[in-house]
Write an enzyme that holds these catalytic residues in place. Sequence first.
Site, PDB file in Angstrom:
ATOM      1  N   ARG A  13       0.642  -1.087  -0.030  1.00 23.07           N
ATOM      2  CA  ARG A  13      -0.035   0.311   0.068  1.00 23.07           C
ATOM      3  C   ARG A  13       0.978   1.038  -0.080  1.00 23.07           C
ATOM      4  O   ARG A  13       0.617   2.259  -0.559  1.00 23.07           O
ATOM      5  CB  ARG A  13      -0.990  -0.001   1.310  1.00 23.07           C
ATOM      6  CG  ARG A  13      -2.092  -0.688   0.934  1.00 23.07           C
ATOM      7  CD  ARG A  13      -2.989  -0.459   2.155  1.00 23.07           C
ATOM      8  NE  ARG A  13      -3.985  -1.590   1.887  1.00 23.07           N
ATOM      9  CZ  ARG A  13      -4.906  -2.008   2.842  1.00 23.07           C
ATOM     10  NH1 ARG A  13      -4.942  -1.457   4.007  1.00 23.07           N
ATOM     11  NH2 ARG A  13      -5.605  -2.906   2.545  1.00 23.07           N
TER      12      ARG A  13
ATOM     13  N   HIS B 162      -6.020   5.682   6.443  1.00 24.54           N
ATOM     14  CA  HIS B 162      -6.914   4.718   6.663  1.00 24.54           C
ATOM     15  C   HIS B 162      -6.531   3.734   7.980  1.00 24.54           C
ATOM     16  O   HIS B 162      -7.546   3.239   8.508  1.00 24.54           O
ATOM     17  CB  HIS B 162      -6.527   3.756   5.400  1.00 24.54           C
ATOM     18  CG  HIS B 162      -7.207   2.245   5.249  1.00 24.54           C
ATOM     19  ND1 HIS B 162      -8.758   2.319   5.320  1.00 24.54           N
ATOM     20  CD2 HIS B 162      -6.717   1.054   5.524  1.00 24.54           C
ATOM     21  CE1 HIS B 162      -8.827   1.117   5.091  1.00 24.54           C
ATOM     22  NE2 HIS B 162      -7.800   0.279   5.257  1.00 24.54           N
TER      23      HIS B 162
ATOM     24  N   ARG C 102       1.331  -1.978   7.655  1.00 21.28           N
ATOM     25  CA  ARG C 102       0.631  -3.139   7.954  1.00 21.28           C
ATOM     26  C   ARG C 102       0.214  -3.518   6.464  1.00 21.28           C
ATOM     27  O   ARG C 102      -0.072  -3.110   5.646  1.00 21.28           O
ATOM     28  CB  ARG C 102      -0.643  -2.591   8.570  1.00 21.28           C
ATOM     29  CG  ARG C 102      -1.787  -4.162   8.569  1.00 21.28           C
ATOM     30  CD  ARG C 102      -2.921  -3.332   9.302  1.00 21.28           C
ATOM     31  NE  ARG C 102      -3.700  -2.360   8.251  1.00 21.28           N
ATOM     32  CZ  ARG C 102      -4.718  -2.703   7.772  1.00 21.28           C
ATOM     33  NH1 ARG C 102      -5.024  -4.127   7.800  1.00 21.28           N
ATOM     34  NH2 ARG C 102      -5.407  -1.846   6.998  1.00 21.28           N
TER      35      ARG C 102
END
Length: 546
Positions: free
Chosen positions: A296, A357, A392
């Site tokens: 990401r 996010h 993450r």
Amino acid sequence: MKIESDFLIIGSGVAGLMFALKVAKVGTVALVTKKSATESNTNYAQGGIASVFDKPDSYDAHIDDTLKSGDGLCDPDVVAMVVKDGPARIRELIEFGVQFNTKSAQDSSIPNLENLDLGREGGHSQNRIVHAQDMTGEAVERALISQIKKNNRITVYENHIAIDLITCSTRVKRGFVTTTHEDYCCGAYVFDRSQSRVKTFCSKITLLATGGAGKVYLYTSNPDIATGDGIAMGYRAGTTVANLEFVQFHPTCLYHPDAKNFLISEAVRGEGGRLIDSQGKPFMEKYDPLKDLACRDVVARAIDTELKKSGDESVFLDISHKGEAFIKNRFPNLYQKALQFGFDMTQEPLPVVPAAHYICGGVTTDMEGRTDIRHLYAVGEAACTGLHGANRLASNSLLEALVYSHRAAAAAMEDLKKFQFNFPVISPWDEMSTTDSDEQIMVSHNWDEIRRLMWNYVGIVRSDKRLERAKRRIEIILKEIHDYYWDFKITSDLIELRNLATVADLIITCATHRKESRGLHYNIEYPERNDNLWQKDTILRRPFLG
Ligand code: FAD
Ligand code: SIN
């Protein structure tokens, strides 16, 4: 008003609910949650839960993907423990009635560990995402809440927002709570929003399960509850917090003025969706060999670079080539939601932009979810366990919350057996001489200013100058909030604003400290990762206030 219980749980997402169901076997549970019980990040989770079930996947492959994504900062023991406990936790959810998707229509009514349909997301080398259509979080939340409702040892207090933790040394004067470090936790002051009054919750064990802090940023995939309350409360009470510079920006949120950054799941790219620019050209191959399925941080920075270069307002995500039947079946919620905003994803690409996010840092815990204040645990997005490191891996968050709520519950139940608990004399909340505010504008103005300054100065790409500007402004805002908080009656907006400002300040402090680029933290002045100096967590602890 004073409410006593063995366990106090703050938050009703997956972390709080799962912990509650387990510890209720041995004691009474008060679960406070600031809005309705379902309102949580969990409820909006789309893609699913990462776990290993079948060859060609393996624990080693999931561990390896998690470590790569974490960019040198994961704790390898934690990663191995979480990955290996995944299947047992998924089985538990199935037993609680979560209807995960199965491989074929015929066996769809009876999910089990052998027949689960496994999706793919960025950074994963195998298909391993267990999901309930594209609304996994809602399915999990619904199943857990229905179990909670059947349990008469658990009392749920909706519309109750925790203000501050209480420790044995807490002294409170007009909303100012002071604590010392050599302490144990014995509950929290909680504001009952419907009755506008503060209640004292006394507990033998307290769990912070308050979730993330996406609302610190102007654009976020998170719902309004995500104001970092647990991280701020933990920090004020004296827990260690860490790694708050690692804020994850999800690459693909729907770009539409009314969409409030509605998330378009990474599972769309997992099923073959491609990112293209306004000319219809794919661009991810310029940035990473994994293209659209890169981690990401890489994809969000690539989009940021493309938008800055082109001056366009969004890039586009195209999955229309997969056909109407497939899209409507695999992504029924996304399809309907996009349609409401005038986009038919079976026929056209969706305009998308990155948005804040997930926060990888939080209140630090050991492998049982214990914080460094005795009898205080933290689980879920509010915690920093060592699993995520600097970035993450997709769908590892629900997994982490499940594994840690299980472990923390076991440890907390042991604590309850082992220790003799005596509630100290707890000072009641002191509202003397506070008045109703005629200056609500301070609250709304500072909410807006924090979110804007964090987006502009502490976003996907950072620089020393931007961080300095952010620090100067947040210090002024913190001072204003401090003065106001002293003078006026408490409201839930004020509680959240104070937490938002604290967490923003902690993010800026961590980001300023790290003089390298790693994972989600990218500073143009130090564009390289520097393992010699910076392969370590960024750790903060509130100075002792006496
Ligand atoms: P939450 O689910 O956020 O729950 C926090 C609870 O605490 C809420 O009930 C809130 O009201 C309450 N609370 C907060 N402050 C207070 C207070 N002061 N007093 C009382 N109550 C309070 N992760 C994945 O692994 N897979 C996914 O597919 C996925 N998709 C996502 C999609 C979206 C749109 C979002 C926003 C996140 C997604 N995530 C996903 C991340 C994941 O959903 C969260 O990290 C996870 O659900 C956090 O669970 P939690 O229990 O820690 O917190
Ligand atoms: C998504 O569905 O893209 C979100 C997954 C996650 O945040 O883990």
